[in-house]
Design a protein around this motif. Structure first.
Motif, PDB file in Angstrom:
ATOM      1  N   GLY A  60     -13.450   4.798  -9.254  1.00 36.68           N
ATOM      2  CA  GLY A  60     -14.757   5.251  -8.820  1.00 36.68           C
ATOM      3  C   GLY A  60     -15.715   4.084  -8.679  1.00 36.68           C
ATOM      4  O   GLY A  60     -15.334   2.935  -8.879  1.00 36.68           O
ATOM      5  N   THR A  61     -16.957   4.381  -8.332  1.00 38.71           N
ATOM      6  CA  THR A  61     -17.987   3.349  -8.211  1.00 38.71           C
ATOM      7  C   THR A  61     -18.675   3.224  -9.561  1.00 38.71           C
ATOM      8  O   THR A  61     -19.694   3.862  -9.820  1.00 38.71           O
ATOM      9  N   PHE A  62     -18.131   2.399 -10.405  1.00 43.02           N
ATOM     10  CA  PHE A  62     -18.528   2.329 -11.811  1.00 43.02           C
ATOM     11  C   PHE A  62     -20.029   2.158 -11.995  1.00 43.02           C
ATOM     12  O   PHE A  62     -20.652   2.837 -12.803  1.00 43.02           O
ATOM     13  N   SER A  63     -20.622   1.261 -11.239  1.00 42.32           N
ATOM     14  CA  SER A  63     -22.031   0.943 -11.445  1.00 42.32           C
ATOM     15  C   SER A  63     -22.946   2.119 -11.137  1.00 42.32           C
ATOM     16  O   SER A  63     -24.097   2.146 -11.572  1.00 42.32           O
ATOM     17  N   GLY A  64     -22.434   3.097 -10.418  1.00 40.23           N
ATOM     18  CA  GLY A  64     -23.259   4.215 -10.000  1.00 40.23           C
ATOM     19  C   GLY A  64     -23.404   5.328 -11.023  1.00 40.23           C
ATOM     20  O   GLY A  64     -24.117   6.311 -10.766  1.00 40.23           O
ATOM     21  N   TYR A  65     -22.778   5.204 -12.174  1.00 42.26           N
ATOM     22  CA  TYR A  65     -22.732   6.316 -13.110  1.00 42.26           C
ATOM     23  C   TYR A  65     -23.120   5.929 -14.524  1.00 42.26           C
ATOM     24  O   TYR A  65     -22.731   4.866 -15.020  1.00 42.26           O
ATOM     25  N   PRO A  66     -23.825   6.836 -15.192  1.00 39.39           N
ATOM     26  CA  PRO A  66     -24.091   6.613 -16.621  1.00 39.39           C
ATOM     27  C   PRO A  66     -22.792   6.714 -17.412  1.00 39.39           C
ATOM     28  O   PRO A  66     -21.865   7.442 -17.025  1.00 39.39           O
ATOM     29  N   MET A  67     -22.748   6.004 -18.528  1.00 40.23           N
ATOM     30  CA  MET A  67     -21.575   6.006 -19.380  1.00 40.23           C
ATOM     31  C   MET A  67     -21.991   6.333 -20.814  1.00 40.23           C
ATOM     32  O   MET A  67     -23.138   6.092 -21.208  1.00 40.23           O
ATOM     33  N   GLY A  68     -21.034   6.839 -21.572  1.00 47.16           N
ATOM     34  CA  GLY A  68     -21.347   7.168 -22.958  1.00 47.16           C
ATOM     35  C   GLY A  68     -20.163   6.931 -23.874  1.00 47.16           C
ATOM     36  O   GLY A  68     -19.016   6.834 -23.425  1.00 47.16           O
ATOM     37  N   TRP A  69     -20.477   6.827 -25.146  1.00 46.47           N
ATOM     38  CA  TRP A  69     -19.463   6.770 -26.206  1.00 46.47           C
ATOM     39  C   TRP A  69     -19.690   7.954 -27.143  1.00 46.47           C
ATOM     40  O   TRP A  69     -20.826   8.249 -27.534  1.00 46.47           O
ATOM     41  N   ASN A 119     -20.236  11.709 -13.617  1.00 45.78           N
ATOM     42  CA  ASN A 119     -19.922  11.411 -12.233  1.00 45.78           C
ATOM     43  C   ASN A 119     -20.636  12.323 -11.255  1.00 45.78           C
ATOM     44  O   ASN A 119     -20.978  11.913 -10.154  1.00 45.78           O
ATOM     45  N   ALA A 120     -20.863  13.556 -11.650  1.00 50.55           N
ATOM     46  CA  ALA A 120     -21.357  14.569 -10.720  1.00 50.55           C
ATOM     47  C   ALA A 120     -22.863  14.758 -10.850  1.00 50.55           C
ATOM     48  O   ALA A 120     -23.472  14.432 -11.857  1.00 50.55           O
ATOM     49  N   GLY A 121     -23.448  15.278  -9.795  1.00 53.29           N
ATOM     50  CA  GLY A 121     -24.854  15.657  -9.828  1.00 53.29           C
ATOM     51  C   GLY A 121     -25.774  14.553  -9.364  1.00 53.29           C
ATOM     52  O   GLY A 121     -25.361  13.441  -9.062  1.00 53.29           O
ATOM     53  N   SER A 122     -27.055  14.886  -9.316  1.00 57.10           N
ATOM     54  CA  SER A 122     -28.069  13.898  -8.962  1.00 57.10           C
ATOM     55  C   SER A 122     -29.063  13.811 -10.109  1.00 57.10           C
ATOM     56  O   SER A 122     -29.382  14.819 -10.743  1.00 57.10           O
ATOM     57  N   TYR A 123     -29.540  12.611 -10.383  1.00 63.11           N
ATOM     58  CA  TYR A 123     -30.393  12.415 -11.545  1.00 63.11           C
ATOM     59  C   TYR A 123     -31.141  11.101 -11.391  1.00 63.11           C
ATOM     60  O   TYR A 123     -30.800  10.271 -10.551  1.00 63.11           O
ATOM     61  N   LEU A 124     -32.132  10.934 -12.215  1.00 62.35           N
ATOM     62  CA  LEU A 124     -32.916   9.711 -12.173  1.00 62.35           C
ATOM     63  C   LEU A 124     -32.078   8.497 -12.540  1.00 62.35           C
ATOM     64  O   LEU A 124     -31.103   8.610 -13.293  1.00 62.35           O
ATOM     65  N   TYR A 125     -32.474   7.370 -12.035  1.00 63.88           N
ATOM     66  CA  TYR A 125     -31.752   6.135 -12.306  1.00 63.88           C
ATOM     67  C   TYR A 125     -31.745   5.802 -13.790  1.00 63.88           C
ATOM     68  O   TYR A 125     -30.824   5.193 -14.297  1.00 63.88           O
TER      69      TYR A 125
END
Length: 130
Positions: free
Chosen positions: A27-36, A101-107
């Motif tokens: 996927g386009t890694f930089s485009g998505y929030p990540m979590g632990w 990965n899904a949806g639209s949200y603030l940066y």
């Protein structure tokens, strides 16, 4: 198809440090929030830390790790990290990374809930001895 692979777990003594890594592909890694997240034996999976997409300017951490754990990301390596310092026996758990990965949200958005994330790694075990 997004794949997340965690590494860096293991056995550590109380007071020591570990750094977990999560390598993403597909996927386009930089485009998505990540979590632990982490799950201790006989407990529910819980949020540990999250980071916003792009440069990762926004982060959020659980109260019990806020002063000890740091989440960061390297978009050039498609990797998110969890630096864990001053480890305690109660940090013992399987640690999972996750990607929204899904949806639209603030940066600046940092998802906090398990259900907010779409893809999960297999987890890496962290065991802290006293």
């Amino acid at each position: 198809q997004v794949q997340l692979v965690e590494s860096g777990g293991g056995l550590a003594q109380a007071g020591s440090s570990l750094r977990l890594s999560c390598a993403a592909s597909g996927g386009t890694f930089s485009g998505y929030p990540m979590g632990w997240f982490r799950q201790a034996p006989r407990k529910e999976r819980e949020f540990v830390a999250g980071i916003s997409r792009g440069s990762g300017a926004n982060t959020n951490s659980a109260d019990d790790v806020k002063d000890r754990f740091t989440i960061s990301r390297d978009n050039g390596k498609n990797t998110v990290y969890l630096e864990m310092n001053s480890l305690k026996p109660e940090d013992t758990a399987v640690y999972y990374c996750a990607e929204k990965n899904a949806g639209s949200y603030l940066y600046s958005y940092v998802p906090l809930g398990e259900k907010d994330y779409d893809y999960w790694g297999q987890g890496t075990q962290v065991t802290v001895s006293s």
